[in-house]
Design a protein around this motif. Structure first.
Motif, PDB file in Angstrom:
ATOM      1  N   LYS A   1       0.846  -1.183   0.000  1.00 27.91           N
ATOM      2  CA  LYS A   1       0.000   0.000   0.000  1.00 27.91           C
ATOM      3  C   LYS A   1       0.889   1.242   0.000  1.00 27.91           C
ATOM      4  O   LYS A   1       1.741   1.414   0.875  1.00 27.91           O
ATOM      5  CB  LYS A   1      -0.913   0.010   1.221  1.00 27.91           C
ATOM      6  CG  LYS A   1      -2.033  -1.011   1.133  1.00 27.91           C
ATOM      7  CD  LYS A   1      -3.046  -0.822   2.249  1.00 27.91           C
ATOM      8  CE  LYS A   1      -4.220  -1.802   2.089  1.00 27.91           C
ATOM      9  NZ  LYS A   1      -5.201  -1.640   3.175  1.00 27.91           N
ATOM     10  N   ALA A   2       0.683   2.098  -0.995  1.00 27.64           N
ATOM     11  CA  ALA A   2       1.438   3.350  -1.088  1.00 27.64           C
ATOM     12  C   ALA A   2       0.592   4.350  -1.862  1.00 27.64           C
ATOM     13  O   ALA A   2      -0.323   3.968  -2.607  1.00 27.64           O
ATOM     14  CB  ALA A   2       2.783   3.120  -1.775  1.00 27.64           C
ATOM     15  N   LYS A   3       0.904   5.610  -1.688  1.00 25.90           N
ATOM     16  CA  LYS A   3       0.118   6.671  -2.317  1.00 25.90           C
ATOM     17  C   LYS A   3       0.920   7.273  -3.476  1.00 25.90           C
ATOM     18  O   LYS A   3       2.074   7.663  -3.295  1.00 25.90           O
ATOM     19  CB  LYS A   3      -0.213   7.747  -1.282  1.00 25.90           C
ATOM     20  CG  LYS A   3      -1.174   8.815  -1.784  1.00 25.90           C
ATOM     21  CD  LYS A   3      -1.437   9.876  -0.739  1.00 25.90           C
ATOM     22  CE  LYS A   3      -2.308   9.352   0.396  1.00 25.90           C
ATOM     23  NZ  LYS A   3      -2.642  10.423   1.361  1.00 25.90           N
ATOM     24  N   VAL A   4       0.302   7.354  -4.651  1.00 29.54           N
ATOM     25  CA  VAL A   4       0.942   7.963  -5.820  1.00 29.54           C
ATOM     26  C   VAL A   4       0.486   9.421  -5.895  1.00 29.54           C
ATOM     27  O   VAL A   4      -0.713   9.695  -6.066  1.00 29.54           O
ATOM     28  CB  VAL A   4       0.571   7.221  -7.118  1.00 29.54           C
ATOM     29  CG1 VAL A   4       1.342   7.803  -8.309  1.00 29.54           C
ATOM     30  CG2 VAL A   4       0.851   5.726  -6.984  1.00 29.54           C
ATOM     31  N   THR A   5       1.420  10.353  -5.744  1.00 32.01           N
ATOM     32  CA  THR A   5       1.055  11.772  -5.640  1.00 32.01           C
ATOM     33  C   THR A   5       1.790  12.617  -6.679  1.00 32.01           C
ATOM     34  O   THR A   5       2.900  12.294  -7.098  1.00 32.01           O
ATOM     35  CB  THR A   5       1.387  12.327  -4.242  1.00 32.01           C
ATOM     36  OG1 THR A   5       2.818  12.396  -4.094  1.00 32.01           O
ATOM     37  CG2 THR A   5       0.801  11.464  -3.145  1.00 32.01           C
ATOM     38  N   LEU A   6       1.149  13.714  -7.038  1.00 35.18           N
ATOM     39  CA  LEU A   6       1.738  14.677  -7.962  1.00 35.18           C
ATOM     40  C   LEU A   6       2.265  15.852  -7.153  1.00 35.18           C
ATOM     41  O   LEU A   6       1.541  16.424  -6.334  1.00 35.18           O
ATOM     42  CB  LEU A   6       0.666  15.133  -8.953  1.00 35.18           C
ATOM     43  CG  LEU A   6       1.096  15.878 -10.204  1.00 35.18           C
ATOM     44  CD1 LEU A   6       2.137  15.096 -10.999  1.00 35.18           C
ATOM     45  CD2 LEU A   6      -0.126  16.155 -11.078  1.00 35.18           C
TER      46      LEU A   6
ATOM     47  N   PRO B   1       4.785   3.211   3.250  1.00 34.33           N
ATOM     48  CA  PRO B   1       4.450   3.207   4.687  1.00 34.33           C
ATOM     49  C   PRO B   1       5.605   3.706   5.551  1.00 34.33           C
ATOM     50  O   PRO B   1       6.778   3.375   5.291  1.00 34.33           O
ATOM     51  CB  PRO B   1       4.154   1.730   4.978  1.00 34.33           C
ATOM     52  CG  PRO B   1       3.773   1.141   3.660  1.00 34.33           C
ATOM     53  CD  PRO B   1       4.581   1.878   2.630  1.00 34.33           C
ATOM     54  N   PRO B   2       5.315   4.502   6.575  1.00 34.20           N
ATOM     55  CA  PRO B   2       6.376   5.068   7.424  1.00 34.20           C
ATOM     56  C   PRO B   2       7.112   4.024   8.261  1.00 34.20           C
ATOM     57  O   PRO B   2       8.193   4.322   8.787  1.00 34.20           O
ATOM     58  CB  PRO B   2       5.621   6.067   8.314  1.00 34.20           C
ATOM     59  CG  PRO B   2       4.193   5.642   8.273  1.00 34.20           C
ATOM     60  CD  PRO B   2       3.977   4.996   6.946  1.00 34.20           C
TER      61      PRO B   2
ATOM     62  N   SER C   1       3.098  14.391   9.714  1.00 38.04           N
ATOM     63  CA  SER C   1       3.585  15.650  10.281  1.00 38.04           C
ATOM     64  C   SER C   1       5.010  15.909   9.802  1.00 38.04           C
ATOM     65  O   SER C   1       5.770  14.964   9.569  1.00 38.04           O
ATOM     66  CB  SER C   1       3.564  15.578  11.817  1.00 38.04           C
ATOM     67  OG  SER C   1       4.348  16.609  12.370  1.00 38.04           O
ATOM     68  N   ASN C   2       5.368  17.198   9.667  1.00 36.13           N
ATOM     69  CA  ASN C   2       6.741  17.518   9.251  1.00 36.13           C
ATOM     70  C   ASN C   2       7.763  17.106  10.309  1.00 36.13           C
ATOM     71  O   ASN C   2       8.957  17.027  10.029  1.00 36.13           O
ATOM     72  CB  ASN C   2       6.885  19.002   8.906  1.00 36.13           C
ATOM     73  CG  ASN C   2       6.520  19.922  10.057  1.00 36.13           C
ATOM     74  OD1 ASN C   2       6.316  19.476  11.185  1.00 36.13           O
ATOM     75  ND2 ASN C   2       6.440  21.208   9.786  1.00 36.13           N
ATOM     76  N   LYS C   3       7.292  16.817  11.520  1.00 35.25           N
ATOM     77  CA  LYS C   3       8.201  16.335  12.575  1.00 35.25           C
ATOM     78  C   LYS C   3       8.627  14.886  12.314  1.00 35.25           C
ATOM     79  O   LYS C   3       9.603  14.408  12.890  1.00 35.25           O
ATOM     80  CB  LYS C   3       7.533  16.442  13.949  1.00 35.25           C
ATOM     81  CG  LYS C   3       7.269  17.878  14.390  1.00 35.25           C
ATOM     82  CD  LYS C   3       6.634  17.902  15.769  1.00 35.25           C
ATOM     83  CE  LYS C   3       6.439  19.320  16.271  1.00 35.25           C
ATOM     84  NZ  LYS C   3       5.497  20.106  15.453  1.00 35.25           N
ATOM     85  N   ASP C   4       7.892  14.195  11.449  1.00 38.23           N
ATOM     86  CA  ASP C   4       8.187  12.788  11.154  1.00 38.23           C
ATOM     87  C   ASP C   4       9.022  12.602   9.886  1.00 38.23           C
ATOM     88  O   ASP C   4       9.246  11.479   9.446  1.00 38.23           O
ATOM     89  CB  ASP C   4       6.871  12.005  10.993  1.00 38.23           C
ATOM     90  CG  ASP C   4       6.002  12.094  12.239  1.00 38.23           C
ATOM     91  OD1 ASP C   4       6.575  12.049  13.345  1.00 38.23           O
ATOM     92  OD2 ASP C   4       4.773  12.223  12.108  1.00 38.23           O
ATOM     93  N   ILE C   5       9.480  13.694   9.291  1.00 41.95           N
ATOM     94  CA  ILE C   5      10.239  13.630   8.034  1.00 41.95           C
ATOM     95  C   ILE C   5      11.521  12.820   8.230  1.00 41.95           C
ATOM     96  O   ILE C   5      12.284  13.049   9.170  1.00 41.95           O
ATOM     97  CB  ILE C   5      10.572  15.064   7.535  1.00 41.95           C
ATOM     98  CG1 ILE C   5       9.308  15.738   7.014  1.00 41.95           C
ATOM     99  CG2 ILE C   5      11.655  15.045   6.467  1.00 41.95           C
ATOM    100  CD1 ILE C   5       9.453  17.217   6.743  1.00 41.95           C
TER     101      ILE C   5
END
Length: 474
Positions: free
Chosen positions: A49-54, A77-78, A132-136
């Protein structure tokens, strides 16, 4: 004072040429859906499962007509490890790329794939889906937050202002954060318009800049003061500081060099003084004879180095810039005055370094500056060395320093660069190569003129004055 309608006339004209047409939108959307379909099919086959984004300028709708580029980020997935992302995730994208069209593997923080669907170039990039940007965890993970931020701040009018700024920066040769350019990224261009509201307002501000420049992209002035101190320590060499609103401890403008900043400031002043299409479109056409005439009474040396293997563009540009810098020091240490130097590569077969010197040949004796009179042992060594070599002198000048005139070891800059190539060709992928060194003459230009990129670059570095500078004084 230039009337507003003069600016508006020029800017409307520019927008008619740089705003994408509906058929361009349609072509890029179609390419995205083709790639997305193949990625989703491979994900399903592998039960992932993964998201395909533009992402990027197409997702922000700040792209320019003719820029057939897409950024497609596949967010995994993270809980995957970095190894999973680089191995399993990359293999999934590789298979999708094979099904989508022609492709090539590229490298940044981790590998990604460039896919070609017709004439649409798509960067297919793996990353993590984080909330969240804290999880980058990688630089890629920050990009979706950039897209959310930019789209929440820009309206349609501001998007056109971004387009004007991007075209302005492109024409100046300072658009892009990569090592090749060391300029303004697309995201920085968007942040500047978000901050100042319009292209012209930004130029009014920029025309007064003197480095280091600090731009508050945060809502809180007190927080900005604290962030400034941290950024100064974290990026001590930066000339422009723009805190990334998504990740304030990151300087979004860290890539901007002093040269790029200076070009932008001067061009901003010139445009405000005399708006013209030359600031957006390089209409300058110098024919071969004009370029050849510009060589009169000048010394231009061109080092040619082969590329022995396929390397990421940032590696190639970084290494030839380092070689260029080292070569300039070798020339200067041997009393050849380097007026200018620049580098260029086709990123596939060859790289070039160009030096302009005061003289290619120096037959007169060289002045050697020795120690001051009170440096006992060094004085004796200087005397012994120069008397042994039958120098003119040594003598003591009016500053109490020993000096001497002596025959040069190298009278030819070309010979120096050939014989001491080991001293400047030191980078991992070029070390040990024997350079070809050309003196740029009319005959040399004749031979190289048909070679595309190299001839265009040579024309630019020989003439060196852009058309927009001429407009500034008309």
């Amino acid at each position: 004072m230039v009337p507003n309608d003069e600016y508006e006339y020029i800017e409307k004209l520019v927008l008619t040429r740089i705003k994408p047409k509906e058929e361009e939108y349609s072509k890029l959307r179609k390419a995205f859906h083709i790639i997305k379909k193949h990625v989703e099919n491979v994900l399903k086959e592998n039960n992932v499962k993964a998201k395909v984004t533009l992402q990027g300028s197409f997702a922000h709708d700040t792209w320019l007509s003719g820029d057939n580029d897409l950024d497609v980020f596949v967010l995994f997935p993270p809980d995957w490890s970095i190894e999973d992302l680089r191995d399993k995730g990359f293999k999934i994208l590789l298979e999708a790329a094979r099904r989508s069209g022609r492709y090539e593997i590229r490298y940044s923080q981790h590998p990604y794939i460039r896919v070609y669907v017709g004439d649409v170039r798509t960067d297919l990039v793996p990353g993590y889906e984080v909330v969240s940007n804290k999880d980058i965890r990688t630089a890629v993970d920050r990009t979706p937050f950039h897209t959310q931020y930019v789209n929440s701040k820009l309206d349609d009018k501001m998007r056109d202002q971004v387009r004007l700024l991007k075209k302005f920066l492109k024409n100046l040769g300072i658009y892009g954060a990569e090592i090749k350019t060391k300029g303004f990224s697309g995201y920085v261009a968007e942040l500047l318009i978000i901050k100042y509201g319009s292209f012209r307002n930004l130029l009014r501000e920029a025309s007064n800049w003197k480095h280091p420049v600090y731009i508050n992209t945060l809502d809180n002035e007190e927080e900005f003061r604290k962030i400034k101190k941290i950024l100064r320590k974290r990026y001590p060499e930066a000339v422009l500081y723009i805190p990334d609103p998504v990740d304030p401890l990151r300087n979004a403008a860290a890539s901007v060099s002093l040269k790029s900043l200076a070009i932008f400031v001067v061009a901003s002043r010139c445009y405000l003084r005399k708006p013209d299409l030359a600031f957006f479109f390089d209409e300058q056409t110098n024919n071969q004879e004009t370029i050849a005439e510009a060589l009169n009474n000048r010394c231009l040396l061109l080092i040619e180095l082969p590329l022995k293997e396929k390397l990421p563009p940032d590696i190639v540009w970084g290494e030839i810039q380092r070689i260029g810098d080292r070569g300039a020091k070798v020339l200067a240490n041997n009393d050849f005055n380097v007026i200018y130097w620049d580098v260029w590569t086709d990123e596939k077969e060859k790289s070039y370094i160009l030096y302009e010197l005061d003289y290619c040949e120096k037959n007169n004796p060289r002045l050697y500056r020795g120690p001051e009179y009170w440096a006992k042992d060094r004085v004796l060594r200087f005397l012994a060395k120069h008397i042994k070599h039958n120098a003119i002198g040594p003598w003591i000048n009016m500053h109490g320093q020993l000096v001497s005139l002596r025959k040069r070891k190298y009278e030819s800059a070309q010979k120096l660069l050939i014989e001491r190539s080991w001293e400047y060709i030191v980078t991992p992928h070029f070390k040990g190569l024997i350079p070809k060194i050309h003196i740029v003459t009319r005959d040399f230009l004749e031979k190289i003129w048909s070679q595309g990129g190299i001839s265009r670059w040579l024309a630019r570095v020989i003439i060196r004055r852009p058309k927009w500078m001429e407009k500034c004084i008309e």
